[in-house]
Design a protein around this motif. Sequence first.
Motif, short mmCIF file in Angstrom:
data_model
loop_
_atom_site.label_atom_id
_atom_site.label_comp_id
_atom_site.label_asym_id
_atom_site.label_seq_id
_atom_site.Cartn_x
_atom_site.Cartn_y
_atom_site.Cartn_z
N UNK A 1 30.54 -14.15 8.14
CA UNK A 1 29.91 -15.21 8.68
C UNK A 1 28.45 -15.12 8.87
N UNK A 2 28.02 -16.61 8.36
CA UNK A 2 26.67 -16.80 8.08
C UNK A 2 25.85 -17.83 9.16
N UNK A 3 24.92 -17.43 9.64
CA UNK A 3 24.25 -18.52 10.67
C UNK A 3 23.47 -19.31 9.75
N UNK A 4 23.75 -20.69 9.81
CA UNK A 4 22.93 -21.56 9.13
C UNK A 4 21.87 -22.24 9.92
N UNK B 1 25.11 -22.72 14.70
CA UNK B 1 26.51 -23.03 13.88
C UNK B 1 26.19 -21.85 12.79
N UNK B 2 27.50 -21.42 12.64
CA UNK B 2 28.09 -20.42 11.83
C UNK B 2 29.00 -20.66 10.79
N UNK C 1 43.14 -22.28 5.46
CA UNK C 1 42.10 -22.92 6.49
C UNK C 1 41.41 -24.08 5.59
N UNK C 2 41.18 -25.22 6.27
CA UNK C 2 40.53 -26.06 5.48
C UNK C 2 38.89 -25.92 6.04
N UNK C 3 38.72 -25.22 7.22
CA UNK C 3 37.38 -25.16 7.65
C UNK C 3 37.37 -23.99 8.60
N UNK C 4 36.25 -23.08 8.46
CA UNK C 4 36.03 -22.08 9.46
C UNK C 4 34.47 -22.17 9.98
N UNK C 5 34.50 -22.62 11.11
CA UNK C 5 33.04 -22.89 11.68
C UNK C 5 33.02 -22.36 13.12
N UNK C 6 31.94 -21.69 13.30
CA UNK C 6 31.69 -21.22 14.81
C UNK C 6 30.57 -21.98 15.39
#
Length: 119
Positions: free
Chosen positions: A102-105, A92-93, A72-77
């Motif tokens: 998963x880390x909240x930024x 955004x995570x 996967x080139x990106x995994x963002x929530x």
Amino acid sequence: MPSLEGTKWQFKIADDCINYYLFKSDSNSIYYSCESDDKYYGKYYIKDDTLYIQNFVTDTDSLLSSVESEHRSQRVKYKLILEDNKLKHVERWSYSVTQDLWTKDNFDFGDDFLFEKVK
């Protein structure tokens, strides 16, 4: 939060540059970034009054094969709310493959980063 199936929401960056979300009827979503000219394919769901979007890929591979792939080139929530009939990003995570976490930024979307429904 109303149903998003079959809708398009956009944010105008400039006259010739518009970012948008497309929400499909099968919980698939597409986010287009005019700045990078990339499409981000993902899944979405609504829980209570909140929209959650998880993007997986930034290429034209099918979503199914990309979700199943380890490349996967990106995994963002993203967590969004509906405010004054506009979609507003509130969180955004990011996913770390090496840490499997998963880390909240602290990304600041700004108060004017609002997506309006166009269809």
